[in-house]
Design an enzyme around this catalytic site. Structure first.
Site: not given
Ligand code: PGA
Length: 257
Positions: A11-13, A101, A103, A173, A179, A219, A240-241
């Protein structure tokens, strides 16, 4: 014993414009050999504006990575300025769409009703939702994590039925692990994924629930992927990150080497 194909999704956001996205996929593919992909599904979810470029690259270079999107609107079309519909995504060979998600829930006020409508829209067009659920730190501390997660499942899956178990992915999640560098322990991840599977079994029966894939996200890094995936109910990761680094994402995908 069910044989579930693990699914590792990036997930590159809101990172990587279309040129950077192409580079990132090329680099990931460079680090990986055919056996690294075998027996698991690898998905990348770029921003909307990079989908077309990544689609073209994956096809022309025959890279065995599947395309996903980070969001969608629930309507098929209409006066919804700035939104993107599922049929538009389908035309780009997008197969997975992340819904719910944390976010989007927290920053864009998406409640379970919205998540439910999006999930049904994704299903309507034969795409596969990756439904995210997870509790906050406060909720975990107060002992309500299981209630929160099962509540999200109940509301997000209201009126939803599934025939092909591969057509729905759940991502557990925990919000406090996204993150933040804080990862749930492998035991925590396994426990909640097992709870999710039990919930699905109660509602949809044992056979279906044993074949639905449940990812862990929060993470995930090259250094913890193996222990996280060791849990018998953990069928992959939503990353993600670490998916923004070609080296790290390739190491995550190639964790069985
Ligand atoms: P993270 O994000 O890996 O950076 O924690 C995961 C996610 O938000 O899906």
């Amino acid at each position: 014993m069910a044989e579930r194909t693990p699914i590792i999704a990036a997930n590159w956001k809101m990172h990587k414009d279309h040129l950077e996205a192409i580079q990132l996929v090329q680099k990931v593919a460079y680090h990986l050999d055919e056996p690294d992909y075998e027996g698991q599904e690898v998905v990348v979810c770029p921003s909307f504006v990079a989908l077309r470029s990544v689609q073209t690259l994956l096809q022309s270079e025959r890279i065995p990575i599947t395309l996903g999107a980070q969001n969608c609107h629930h309507a098929d079309e209409g006066a919804f300025t700035g939104e993107v519909s599922v049929p538009m995504l389908a035309r780009l060979d997008v197969r997975y769409v992340i819904v719910g998600h944390s976010e989007r829930r927290a920053l864009f006020d998406e409640d379970d009703g919205v998540v439910n409508a999006k999930l049904q829209a994704v299903q309507r067009y034969g795409l596969r939702p990756i439904l995210c659920v997870g509790e906050s730190l406060e909720q975990r501390r107060s002992g309500s994590a299981v209630d929160v997660v099962t509540g999200q499942l109940a509301a997000s899956l209201d009126g939803v039925s599934v025939e092909d178990p591969e057509s729905l992915v759940i991502a557990y999640e925990p919000v406090w692990a996204i993150g933040t560098g804080e990862t749930a322990t492998a035991d925590d991840a396994q426990q909640m994924c097992a709870t999710i599977r039990e919930y699905l079994a109660e509602h949809w029966g044992q056979v279906l629930s044993e074949n639905i894939r449940i990812q862990y996200g929060g993470s995930v890094k090259p250094g913890n992927i193996r222990s996280l995936l060791a849990g018998e109910d953990v069928d992959g990761a939503l990353v993600g990150g670490a998916s923004l680094s070609s080296e790290d994402f390739a190491l995550i995908v190639a964790h069985r080497r």
